[in-house]
Design a protein around this motif. Sequence first.
Motif, PDB file in Angstrom:
ATOM      1  N   ILE B  80      29.054 -35.943   6.158  1.00  0.00           N
ATOM      2  CA  ILE B  80      30.023 -34.849   6.292  1.00  0.00           C
ATOM      3  C   ILE B  80      29.636 -34.090   7.547  1.00  0.00           C
ATOM      4  N   ILE B  81      30.577 -33.896   8.420  1.00  0.00           N
ATOM      5  CA  ILE B  81      30.282 -33.279   9.712  1.00  0.00           C
ATOM      6  C   ILE B  81      30.130 -31.771   9.540  1.00  0.00           C
ATOM      7  N   ASP B  82      29.056 -31.246  10.100  1.00  0.00           N
ATOM      8  CA  ASP B  82      28.822 -29.799  10.014  1.00  0.00           C
ATOM      9  C   ASP B  82      29.989 -29.050  10.667  1.00  0.00           C
ATOM     10  N   GLN B  85      31.950 -27.822  15.003  1.00  0.00           N
ATOM     11  CA  GLN B  85      31.724 -28.739  16.118  1.00  0.00           C
ATOM     12  C   GLN B  85      33.069 -29.241  16.658  1.00  0.00           C
TER      13      GLN B  85
END
Lengths: 89, 89, 89, 89, 89
Positions: B80-82, B85
């Motif tokens: 899961i992308i922080d 960004q």
Amino acid sequence: MIIGKVVGSLFSTRKNEKLVGNKFMIVETEKDMFPGQKRLVAIDNIGAGIGEYVMVAQGSAARIGCDMPDAPIDAAIVGIIDEGQDWSK
Amino acid sequence: MIIGKVVGSLFSTRKNEKLVGNKFMIVETEKDMFPGQKRLVAIDNIGAGIGEYVMVAQGSAARIGCDMPDAPIDAAIVGIIDEGQDWSK
Amino acid sequence: MIIGKVVGSLFSTRKNEKLVGNKFMIVETEKDMFPGQKRLVAIDNIGAGIGEYVMVAQGSAARIGCDMPDAPIDAAIVGIIDEGQDWSK
Amino acid sequence: MIIGKVVGSLFSTRKNEKLVGNKFMIVETEKDMFPGQKRLVAIDNIGAGIGEYVMVAQGSAARIGCDMPDAPIDAAIVGIIDEGQDWSK
Amino acid sequence: MIIGKVVGSLFSTRKNEKLVGNKFMIVETEKDMFPGQKRLVAIDNIGAGIGEYVMVAQGSAARIGCDMPDAPIDAAIVGIIDEGQDWSK
């Protein structure tokens, strides 16, 4: 392999545990490489910096060739292209 | 890996028995990732929620990297992308 | 995996002997799944009928996940999607 | 396999150590082979020269078929096409 | 698998030694199969003739399914489609 330019990095705190310790880079593939622009996320264990042109291996070659055969990795930076070359000629 | 947004889930009662117990998520790949819009179905075993941006691994990396080497799985959410960004810069 | 609709079946009398006994279905992938319309041939061992929406696994997942690791199969129907779901939202 | 023309070579000093000793060629795929023009980087261990038309194998076939099963290689030149043939008819 | 029509054959004298003895056929994929026209080179060990419609398996299925697991082959003709069928309906 395809040629791309490293344009950024990506952080993912919640991830598959086999990915822990890897650097995720955003690579923009060169226009000649695809009918359209494309970006992908590749792991990097050779120290590519933002702005550098790299070779990316995809598929099983990425995880097996980077000594992580059991990790969910399908793209890896495997070489930094020496400066001064033109792959669009 | 490619970046996508989880936009839904999918139920399949009649399926290959090795898929039993998996969650199937519909992921819409980000525009920069492909010359056109695209959706795919990926398994999720890290708990991604609808609306979250994720990394998806495709091919043999999906089943092997998620400890289901014998299952008919060709795409998996692996991180899961922080938040905060920007992968389109 | 991708989502498609079973639109027909295919007969092939002269074929690789490891394919004997398999049903070949023509699957039309849903528009959201690709930048363009696409059809492919997938084996079916879960009993999908014409008109049903299915999940198709591609690549090595198809043959390994369907217990035919030595067969020349690169696409398989692995789940029938429950009715009443909308994967284009 | 796809057909392409060797249009150049590529040097990469900083690379995955398993790639050391390989020649990297830039191959331009023939128009009939893809909906758009495309270039890729393939290793060459059969001695293809610039301007020659070649067959390129992609995926796991490239590394396994070229006796480098552990290397991060996803494309290899596997044959030089005899002159005087027309694959666009 | 995809459906295509055999439109020609290809000769390659200088090639990877594991390819010796194989027939290389040029297959034109049917329009419904891809967003654009496409041709590829596939090995044939079931005796397809020019003008016949065939199923082609791609990826690791081609070499493993055709009993050449160590050869640099990524596409193989695996079935000849019986006449009188319509896969575009």
